[in-house]
Design a protein around this motif. Structure first.
Motif, PDB file in Angstrom:
ATOM      1  N   LYS A 260       0.874  -1.180   0.000  1.00  0.00           N
ATOM      2  CA  LYS A 260       0.000   0.000   0.000  1.00  0.00           C
ATOM      3  C   LYS A 260       0.906   1.223   0.000  1.00  0.00           C
ATOM      4  CE  LYS A 260      -4.314  -1.341   2.138  1.00  0.00           C
ATOM      5  NZ  LYS A 260      -4.406  -2.310   3.203  1.00  0.00           N
ATOM      6  N   THR A 261       0.814   2.031  -1.042  1.00  0.00           N
ATOM      7  CA  THR A 261       1.647   3.234  -1.078  1.00  0.00           C
ATOM      8  C   THR A 261       0.956   4.336  -1.865  1.00  0.00           C
ATOM      9  OG1 THR A 261       3.721   4.180  -1.870  1.00  0.00           O
ATOM     10  CG2 THR A 261       2.968   2.240  -3.024  1.00  0.00           C
ATOM     11  N   GLU A 262       1.256   5.555  -1.473  1.00  0.00           N
ATOM     12  CA  GLU A 262       0.740   6.727  -2.197  1.00  0.00           C
ATOM     13  C   GLU A 262       1.569   6.944  -3.456  1.00  0.00           C
ATOM     14  OE1 GLU A 262      -1.762   9.100  -0.659  1.00  0.00           O
ATOM     15  OE2 GLU A 262      -2.072   7.110   0.211  1.00  0.00           O
ATOM     16  N   GLU A 263       2.740   6.284  -3.503  1.00  0.00           N
ATOM     17  CA  GLU A 263       3.658   6.532  -4.612  1.00  0.00           C
ATOM     18  C   GLU A 263       4.002   5.246  -5.363  1.00  0.00           C
ATOM     19  OE1 GLU A 263       6.362  10.070  -3.039  1.00  0.00           O
ATOM     20  OE2 GLU A 263       6.411   8.324  -1.729  1.00  0.00           O
ATOM     21  N   PRO A 264       3.012   4.678  -6.089  1.00  0.00           N
ATOM     22  CA  PRO A 264       3.252   3.399  -6.759  1.00  0.00           C
ATOM     23  C   PRO A 264       4.419   3.452  -7.743  1.00  0.00           C
ATOM     24  CG  PRO A 264       1.153   4.372  -7.481  1.00  0.00           C
ATOM     25  CD  PRO A 264       1.644   5.184  -6.335  1.00  0.00           C
ATOM     26  N   GLU A 265       4.645   4.625  -8.382  1.00  0.00           N
ATOM     27  CA  GLU A 265       5.742   4.701  -9.360  1.00  0.00           C
ATOM     28  C   GLU A 265       7.089   4.395  -8.696  1.00  0.00           C
ATOM     29  OE1 GLU A 265       5.503   4.857 -12.576  1.00  0.00           O
ATOM     30  OE2 GLU A 265       3.323   5.074 -12.459  1.00  0.00           O
ATOM     31  N   LYS A 266       7.208   4.839  -7.443  1.00  0.00           N
ATOM     32  CA  LYS A 266       8.471   4.585  -6.721  1.00  0.00           C
ATOM     33  C   LYS A 266       8.639   3.084  -6.470  1.00  0.00           C
ATOM     34  CE  LYS A 266       9.528   8.801  -4.287  1.00  0.00           C
ATOM     35  NZ  LYS A 266       9.599   9.443  -2.989  1.00  0.00           N
ATOM     36  N   TYR A 267       7.510   2.422  -6.174  1.00  0.00           N
ATOM     37  CA  TYR A 267       7.557   0.974  -5.953  1.00  0.00           C
ATOM     38  C   TYR A 267       7.943   0.247  -7.251  1.00  0.00           C
ATOM     39  CZ  TYR A 267       6.101  -3.719  -4.476  1.00  0.00           C
ATOM     40  OH  TYR A 267       6.078  -5.052  -4.177  1.00  0.00           O
ATOM     41  N   TYR A 268       7.340   0.673  -8.381  1.00  0.00           N
ATOM     42  CA  TYR A 268       7.662   0.025  -9.657  1.00  0.00           C
ATOM     43  C   TYR A 268       9.136   0.220 -10.009  1.00  0.00           C
ATOM     44  CZ  TYR A 268       2.558   0.181 -10.082  1.00  0.00           C
ATOM     45  OH  TYR A 268       1.225   0.058  -9.850  1.00  0.00           O
ATOM     46  N   GLU A 269       9.660   1.388  -9.662  1.00  0.00           N
ATOM     47  CA  GLU A 269      11.069   1.650  -9.974  1.00  0.00           C
ATOM     48  C   GLU A 269      11.982   0.731  -9.140  1.00  0.00           C
ATOM     49  OE1 GLU A 269      12.289   5.735  -9.608  1.00  0.00           O
ATOM     50  OE2 GLU A 269      14.399   5.123  -9.812  1.00  0.00           O
ATOM     51  N   LEU A 270      11.599   0.568  -7.866  1.00  0.00           N
ATOM     52  CA  LEU A 270      12.381  -0.331  -7.010  1.00  0.00           C
ATOM     53  C   LEU A 270      12.325  -1.756  -7.570  1.00  0.00           C
ATOM     54  CD1 LEU A 270      13.928  -0.707  -4.234  1.00  0.00           C
ATOM     55  CD2 LEU A 270      11.736  -1.437  -3.315  1.00  0.00           C
ATOM     56  N   LEU A 271      11.122  -2.188  -7.969  1.00  0.00           N
ATOM     57  CA  LEU A 271      10.981  -3.536  -8.541  1.00  0.00           C
ATOM     58  C   LEU A 271      11.818  -3.672  -9.802  1.00  0.00           C
ATOM     59  CD1 LEU A 271       7.204  -4.533  -8.351  1.00  0.00           C
ATOM     60  CD2 LEU A 271       9.078  -5.144  -6.852  1.00  0.00           C
ATOM     61  N   HIS A 272      11.778  -2.634 -10.621  1.00  0.00           N
ATOM     62  CA  HIS A 272      12.529  -2.663 -11.876  1.00  0.00           C
ATOM     63  C   HIS A 272      14.020  -2.901 -11.589  1.00  0.00           C
ATOM     64  CE1 HIS A 272      13.913  -1.514 -15.860  1.00  0.00           C
ATOM     65  NE2 HIS A 272      14.794  -0.748 -15.252  1.00  0.00           N
ATOM     66  N   ASN A 273      14.563  -2.131 -10.646  1.00  0.00           N
ATOM     67  CA  ASN A 273      15.992  -2.250 -10.341  1.00  0.00           C
ATOM     68  C   ASN A 273      16.321  -3.606  -9.723  1.00  0.00           C
ATOM     69  OD1 ASN A 273      16.686   0.282 -11.295  1.00  0.00           O
ATOM     70  ND2 ASN A 273      16.111   1.268  -9.372  1.00  0.00           N
TER      71      ASN A 273
END
Ligand code: UDP
Length: 457
Positions: free
Chosen positions: A180-193
């Motif tokens: 659960k996050t207000e900033e899903p883009e940040k989560y996707y970036e972490l997953l990407h890396n």
């Protein structure tokens, strides 16, 4: 203990309990196979070196902490950004030290989430393997997140939560490994890396075994052209009382209390080191346990209940009215608890370590995942390996009581689940025996590490 190999390994754990445990277990396995070990860790959540006098420890200074008010996503992003320079300096020094001339470093083994280690290893031309501390099946789901975005499964919409994810049955949209996050883009970036730098490594070590996750291993083997080493379950290479990497002291009264209970009679409850809930949810849990009438051992880690120190939320007289049928502790010696014959079920958040530890003891699970890979693990426990039941997301005392009874009272369903759990326990045991899948995979890993020809420049 194997003959010393004259080669040193640099190991980098992510400083969270569920990641430190398997990394130190791996370190112990590789040490007994003849490698020397250096653990490189930040000062936050540092393991206790005195429990491992045969390892070297190198601390990199940091200024981040994970508190009740900070969130896990920001912590992981910060860690990956802030550790680069101090880590590079630390490894550089180690590689130039007299010790490294006497005993050359063979490679770096990094937690997969510490993706920053890839750039540093690359710049030093140091071979890098990763340890993924969770299951292979959940990693497949992490790696597929761009596809899930394309297909519109994520960001998740309430109306689609029950939908099956066609590409990864039996997962439903609500089982995808999200936070659960207000900033899903940040989560996707972490997953990407995290996925990219795992793919960029020279191989992945898994705390899992072939027989448990063969379809996921095959799928990943096709997508990633690097070797996979499923050598788990790590903790079963040693007796459960061997050195502990626990960051919190383990309450041994758990064991003396279990000693007074009958075979398979107790429900063990623990939600790991990170999960948190409201007071209201905790009260539903406490009443569900009390109303089930089964004895229970419940871990309430300080920080588990938001805004509470420990058990203040319980009504006065609650514990006394249990008349000894329930014990609350702050942290238990979980490996010994699960191996205790009195434990008949494990109500868990399905962190991967807890899931594997339960599988290895043949203890059926009641699954209540909170976030990320826990959701995938819970779905596999209940619908693929079928060694547990999954609770509804809404925490409610009536459903809790019914689920405990479904598993613990004499009935066909409970017996079938228990029988399957015992069968899986056997498989987890066989894979470590000579010629077993994990034992062979470990031999391959040792040969692979010795094939690296890294020279300090
Ligand atoms: N653990 C423990 N005592 C407890 C609860 C947990 O020693 O009271 C250990 C457990 O054996 C496991 C780890 O903490 O090895 C938790 O890891 P897991 O992956 O299950 O969950 P996380 O803490 O990462 O959510």
């Amino acid at each position: 203990m194997a003959q010393r190999k004259g080669r040193r390994l640099l190991l980098v754990p992510l400083p969270l309990q569920g990641h430190i445990n398997p990394m130190l277990q791996l370190a112990q396995i590789l040490y007994t196979k003849g490698f020397s070990i250096t653990i490189i860790h930040p000062s936050f959540n540092s393991p206790n070196p005195s429990n491992y006098p045969h390892f070297n420890f190198s601390c990199i200074e940091d200024e981040f902490v994970l508190t009740e008010s900070s969130d896990l996503l920001s912590f992981l992003i910060e860690l990956n950004a802030k550790c680069v320079e101090p880590f590079k300096e630390c490894v550089g020094k180690l590689l130039q030290s007299d010790d490294a001339w006497e005993e050359p470093v063979a490679c770096l083994i990094s937690d997969a989430i510490c993706h920053f280690t890839q750039g540093v290893a690359h710049s030093l031309q140091l071979p890098r393997l990763v340890l993924r501390t969770s299951g292979v099946s959940s990693f497949v789901a992490f790696a597929a997140y761009p596809l899930f975005r394309q297909r519109g499964y994520i960001p998740t919409q309430d109306c689609k939560l029950e939908e099956e994810v066609e590409e990864l049955p039996p997962l439903r949209v609500k089982d995808l490994p999200l936070v659960k996050t207000e900033e899903p883009e940040k989560y996707y970036e972490l997953l990407h890396n995290f996925v990219k730098e795992t793919k960029g490594s020279l191989g992945v070590i898994w705390n899992s075994f072939e027989e448990l996750e063969s379809p996921a291993l095959t799928k990943l083997g096709k997508e990633f052209s690097i070797p996979m080493f499923p050598i788990g379950p790590f903790h079963k290479y040693f007796p459960s009382s061997s050195s502990s990497s626990s960051l919190i002291s383990q309450d041994q009264t758990s064991i003396t209390w279990l000693d007074t209970h009958k075979h398979n009679s107790v429900v063990y409850v623990s939600f790991g080191s990170l999960a948190a809930m409201t007071e209201t949810e905790f009260l539903e849990i406490a009443w569900g346990l009390a109303n089930s009438k089964h004895p229970f051992l419940c871990v309430v880690r300080p920080g588990l209940i938001k805004g509470s120190e420990w058990l203040e939320a319980l009504p006065s007289g609650f514990v006394e009215n249990l008349e000894g049928r329930g014990l609350f502790v702050k942290w238990a010696p979980q490996l010994e608890v699960l191996a205790h014959s009195a434990v008949g079920a494990f109500w868990t958040h399905n962190g991967w370590n807890s899931t594997m530890e339960s599988i290895c003891e043949g203890v059926p699970m009641i699954c209540m995942p909170f976030f990320t890979d826990q959701k995938v693990n819970a779905r596999y426990v209940s619908h693929v390996w079928r060694v547990g039941l999954q609770l509804d997301e809404r925490i409610e005392r009536g459903e809790i009581e019914r689920s405990i009874r479904r598993l613990m009272d004499p009935n066909v369903e409970g017996k079938e689940i228990r029988d399957r759990a015992l069968k899986l326990k056997e498989e987890a045991k066989i894979c470590l025996q000579q010629g077993g899948s994990s034992s062979s995979s470990l031999e391959d890993l040792l040969t692979y590490i010795l094939s690296f020809t890294f020279e300090t420049s």
